[in-house]
Design an enzyme around this catalytic site. Structure first.
Site, PDB file in Angstrom:
ATOM      1  N   ASP A  75       0.848  -1.194   0.000  1.00  0.00           N
ATOM      2  CA  ASP A  75       0.000   0.000   0.000  1.00  0.00           C
ATOM      3  C   ASP A  75       0.884   1.245   0.000  1.00  0.00           C
ATOM      4  O   ASP A  75       0.684   2.172   0.772  1.00  0.00           O
ATOM      5  CB  ASP A  75      -0.945  -0.011   1.207  1.00  0.00           C
ATOM      6  CG  ASP A  75      -1.947   1.141   1.179  1.00  0.00           C
ATOM      7  OD1 ASP A  75      -2.194   1.687   0.084  1.00  0.00           O
ATOM      8  OD2 ASP A  75      -2.474   1.502   2.248  1.00  0.00           O
ATOM      9  N   ASN A 117      -3.949   4.044  12.465  1.00  0.00           N
ATOM     10  CA  ASN A 117      -5.101   3.139  12.501  1.00  0.00           C
ATOM     11  C   ASN A 117      -4.724   1.669  12.360  1.00  0.00           C
ATOM     12  O   ASN A 117      -5.380   0.803  12.932  1.00  0.00           O
ATOM     13  CB  ASN A 117      -6.080   3.513  11.386  1.00  0.00           C
ATOM     14  CG  ASN A 117      -7.313   2.649  11.371  1.00  0.00           C
ATOM     15  OD1 ASN A 117      -8.124   2.695  12.284  1.00  0.00           O
ATOM     16  ND2 ASN A 117      -7.457   1.832  10.340  1.00  0.00           N
ATOM     17  N   HIS A 118      -3.673   1.386  11.597  1.00  0.00           N
ATOM     18  CA  HIS A 118      -3.372  -0.002  11.268  1.00  0.00           C
ATOM     19  C   HIS A 118      -1.874  -0.170  11.031  1.00  0.00           C
ATOM     20  O   HIS A 118      -1.141   0.806  10.900  1.00  0.00           O
ATOM     21  CB  HIS A 118      -4.136  -0.433  10.014  1.00  0.00           C
ATOM     22  CG  HIS A 118      -3.986   0.532   8.873  1.00  0.00           C
ATOM     23  ND1 HIS A 118      -4.960   1.437   8.542  1.00  0.00           N
ATOM     24  CD2 HIS A 118      -2.967   0.766   7.997  1.00  0.00           C
ATOM     25  CE1 HIS A 118      -4.560   2.174   7.522  1.00  0.00           C
ATOM     26  NE2 HIS A 118      -3.342   1.786   7.180  1.00  0.00           N
ATOM     27  N   GLN A 184      -3.716  -5.145   6.255  1.00  0.00           N
ATOM     28  CA  GLN A 184      -3.473  -4.046   7.183  1.00  0.00           C
ATOM     29  C   GLN A 184      -4.430  -4.147   8.370  1.00  0.00           C
ATOM     30  O   GLN A 184      -5.446  -3.452   8.435  1.00  0.00           O
ATOM     31  CB  GLN A 184      -3.647  -2.700   6.470  1.00  0.00           C
ATOM     32  CG  GLN A 184      -2.574  -2.436   5.428  1.00  0.00           C
ATOM     33  CD  GLN A 184      -2.902  -1.226   4.571  1.00  0.00           C
ATOM     34  OE1 GLN A 184      -3.964  -1.140   3.969  1.00  0.00           O
ATOM     35  NE2 GLN A 184      -1.994  -0.279   4.523  1.00  0.00           N
ATOM     36  N   ARG A 214       1.468  13.835  10.323  1.00  0.00           N
ATOM     37  CA  ARG A 214       0.156  13.640   9.723  1.00  0.00           C
ATOM     38  C   ARG A 214      -0.411  12.328  10.262  1.00  0.00           C
ATOM     39  O   ARG A 214       0.195  11.277  10.095  1.00  0.00           O
ATOM     40  CB  ARG A 214       0.268  13.586   8.203  1.00  0.00           C
ATOM     41  CG  ARG A 214      -1.027  13.220   7.480  1.00  0.00           C
ATOM     42  CD  ARG A 214      -0.722  12.985   6.007  1.00  0.00           C
ATOM     43  NE  ARG A 214      -1.869  12.562   5.239  1.00  0.00           N
ATOM     44  CZ  ARG A 214      -2.273  11.283   5.109  1.00  0.00           C
ATOM     45  NH1 ARG A 214      -1.620  10.300   5.736  1.00  0.00           N
ATOM     46  NH2 ARG A 214      -3.311  10.986   4.362  1.00  0.00           N
ATOM     47  N   ASP A 216      -2.686   9.468   9.959  1.00  0.00           N
ATOM     48  CA  ASP A 216      -3.393   8.812   8.867  1.00  0.00           C
ATOM     49  C   ASP A 216      -4.659   8.114   9.363  1.00  0.00           C
ATOM     50  O   ASP A 216      -4.649   7.427  10.384  1.00  0.00           O
ATOM     51  CB  ASP A 216      -2.457   7.785   8.214  1.00  0.00           C
ATOM     52  CG  ASP A 216      -3.090   7.105   7.024  1.00  0.00           C
ATOM     53  OD1 ASP A 216      -3.308   7.786   6.011  1.00  0.00           O
ATOM     54  OD2 ASP A 216      -3.354   5.894   7.112  1.00  0.00           O
ATOM     55  N   TYR A 220     -11.231   6.214  12.193  1.00  0.00           N
ATOM     56  CA  TYR A 220     -11.600   4.802  12.335  1.00  0.00           C
ATOM     57  C   TYR A 220     -10.912   4.097  13.505  1.00  0.00           C
ATOM     58  O   TYR A 220     -10.796   2.873  13.518  1.00  0.00           O
ATOM     59  CB  TYR A 220     -11.237   4.058  11.042  1.00  0.00           C
ATOM     60  CG  TYR A 220     -11.575   4.796   9.781  1.00  0.00           C
ATOM     61  CD1 TYR A 220     -12.910   5.038   9.440  1.00  0.00           C
ATOM     62  CD2 TYR A 220     -10.579   5.283   8.941  1.00  0.00           C
ATOM     63  CE1 TYR A 220     -13.238   5.733   8.283  1.00  0.00           C
ATOM     64  CE2 TYR A 220     -10.884   5.979   7.782  1.00  0.00           C
ATOM     65  CZ  TYR A 220     -12.225   6.206   7.459  1.00  0.00           C
ATOM     66  OH  TYR A 220     -12.535   6.898   6.316  1.00  0.00           O
ATOM     67  N   LEU A 221     -10.470   4.828  14.498  1.00  0.00           N
ATOM     68  CA  LEU A 221      -9.589   4.247  15.513  1.00  0.00           C
ATOM     69  C   LEU A 221     -10.285   3.281  16.460  1.00  0.00           C
ATOM     70  O   LEU A 221      -9.656   2.360  16.979  1.00  0.00           O
ATOM     71  CB  LEU A 221      -8.930   5.365  16.338  1.00  0.00           C
ATOM     72  CG  LEU A 221      -8.095   6.387  15.565  1.00  0.00           C
ATOM     73  CD1 LEU A 221      -7.408   7.334  16.543  1.00  0.00           C
ATOM     74  CD2 LEU A 221      -7.077   5.702  14.667  1.00  0.00           C
ATOM     75  N   GLU A 223     -13.888   0.932  17.616  1.00  0.00           N
ATOM     76  CA  GLU A 223     -15.048   0.209  17.104  1.00  0.00           C
ATOM     77  C   GLU A 223     -16.094   0.033  18.212  1.00  0.00           C
ATOM     78  O   GLU A 223     -15.737  -0.307  19.347  1.00  0.00           O
ATOM     79  CB  GLU A 223     -14.649  -1.177  16.587  1.00  0.00           C
ATOM     80  CG  GLU A 223     -13.617  -1.153  15.473  1.00  0.00           C
ATOM     81  CD  GLU A 223     -12.199  -0.899  15.979  1.00  0.00           C
ATOM     82  OE1 GLU A 223     -11.395  -0.305  15.233  1.00  0.00           O
ATOM     83  OE2 GLU A 223     -11.914  -1.299  17.135  1.00  0.00           O
ATOM     84  N   GLU A 258      -5.784  13.513   9.107  1.00  0.00           N
ATOM     85  CA  GLU A 258      -6.263  13.062   7.807  1.00  0.00           C
ATOM     86  C   GLU A 258      -7.606  12.379   8.048  1.00  0.00           C
ATOM     87  O   GLU A 258      -7.679  11.190   8.341  1.00  0.00           O
ATOM     88  CB  GLU A 258      -5.264  12.108   7.151  1.00  0.00           C
ATOM     89  CG  GLU A 258      -5.566  11.809   5.688  1.00  0.00           C
ATOM     90  CD  GLU A 258      -6.253  10.473   5.471  1.00  0.00           C
ATOM     91  OE1 GLU A 258      -6.943  10.323   4.442  1.00  0.00           O
ATOM     92  OE2 GLU A 258      -6.098   9.572   6.301  1.00  0.00           O
TER      93      GLU A 258
END
Length: 283
Positions: A75, A117-118, A184, A214, A216, A220-221, A223, A258
């Site tokens: 990626d 995040n990942h 990821q 930055r 990224d 979505y951190l 759930e 971001e």
């Protein structure tokens, strides 16, 4: 000692302008595609350092470097396999320290990526987690489930390649959560050890002299069942903790969100002046 450290690793103007980022002229670049110093066909940090005078002459005041860390590069480097090193194709940590010094000598600031995040599935954290005992802190560095039916209200971002936000891991005998590609896996910020580990990575680069990071994929951190798992209050709580760690240890540094969201959601990533200093405007 803290004042000495700041004077050694930041541009001289930093103490006079804590809001330097508001009118910065930021030049985004990928090290591998910028300048090749050894004729191997791949840009490198030594080559970038040689071009700092050119960048300064353009009127640039800050450099934003895309990921340059060790990675399988599935990626474009955002699948990080080691947060604390440089991809050997691009150079060494020593090369990067020299680059920071030379950039600061010219009054140029440096922004890098903190992919929060990942990680890559090749990261030692994931390799350790997939073999750890279910329910242990080591396993819970990532988000696991016995079923792929949890969080069913969550959209799939990459519909062209992914059928689910869950992927089966044969070593763990469980599914792991991924909002991006299946290679990821998402970090589990409900585990306090994850937040401490990410904060330590942030401090590692800031202590080296990086002026901003930055962040990224910040929406979505965290759930929660019954939500779309974007822009949750718990995610903002994570960012407040990171910002507090930054402010406690450093002066005049930048966190850039971001957050690929609608403007009314993006603005929430400023918090009450206690989350990110800046955010992208995508819409």
């Amino acid at each position: 000692m803290d004042e000495l450290r700041e004077s050694l690793v930041t541009p001289q103007s930093a103490t006079a302008d804590p809001l330097w980022f508001k009118d910065a002229v930021i030049y985004q670049l990928h090290v591998k595609a910028f300048f090749d110093s050894n004729d191997d066909g791949i840009g490198d940090i030594v080559g970038l350092t040689r071009k700092l005078d050119y960048l300064q002459d353009l009127g640039v005041t800050a450099l934003w470097l895309l990921p340059f860390y060790p990675s399988p590069l599935r990626d474009d480097g955002y699948d990080i396999a080691d947060y604390r090193d440089v991809n050997p194709t691009y150079g060494t940590l020593q090369d990067f320290r020299h680059f920071i010094r030379e950039a600061h000598r010219r009054g140029l600031r440096v922004i890098t990526e903190l992919v929060i995040n990942h990680t890559s599935d090749q990261h030692p954290w994931f390799q350790r987690a997939r073999r750890a005992r279910p329910g242990s802190n080591l396993r819970n560095f990532y988000v696991w489930s016995d079923t792929d039916q949890k969080f069913s209200d969550t959209r799939i971002i990459f519909l062209d390649t992914e059928r689910s936000n869950w992927a089966w891991d044969s070593d763990a005998q469980a599914y792991y959560w991924h909002r991006f590609y299946s290679h990821q896996p998402d970090l589990n910020f409900d585990n306090p050890r994850v937040l401490r580990a990410v904060s330590a990575v942030m401090k590692f680069w800031l202590e080296m002299g990086v002026d901003g990071m930055r962040l990224d994929a910040v929406p979505y951190l965290v759930e929660r069942e019954g939500t779309i798992n974007e822009n949750l209050p718990e995610t903002h709580a994570v960012l407040k903790r990171l910002r507090a760690d930054l402010d406690r240890n450093f002066q005049h540094r930048l966190l850039l969100a971001e957050a690929n969201q609608w403007p009314e959601d993006v603005q929430q990533y400023f918090g009450d002046g206690d989350e990110c200093h800046m955010a992208f405007h995508f819409r």
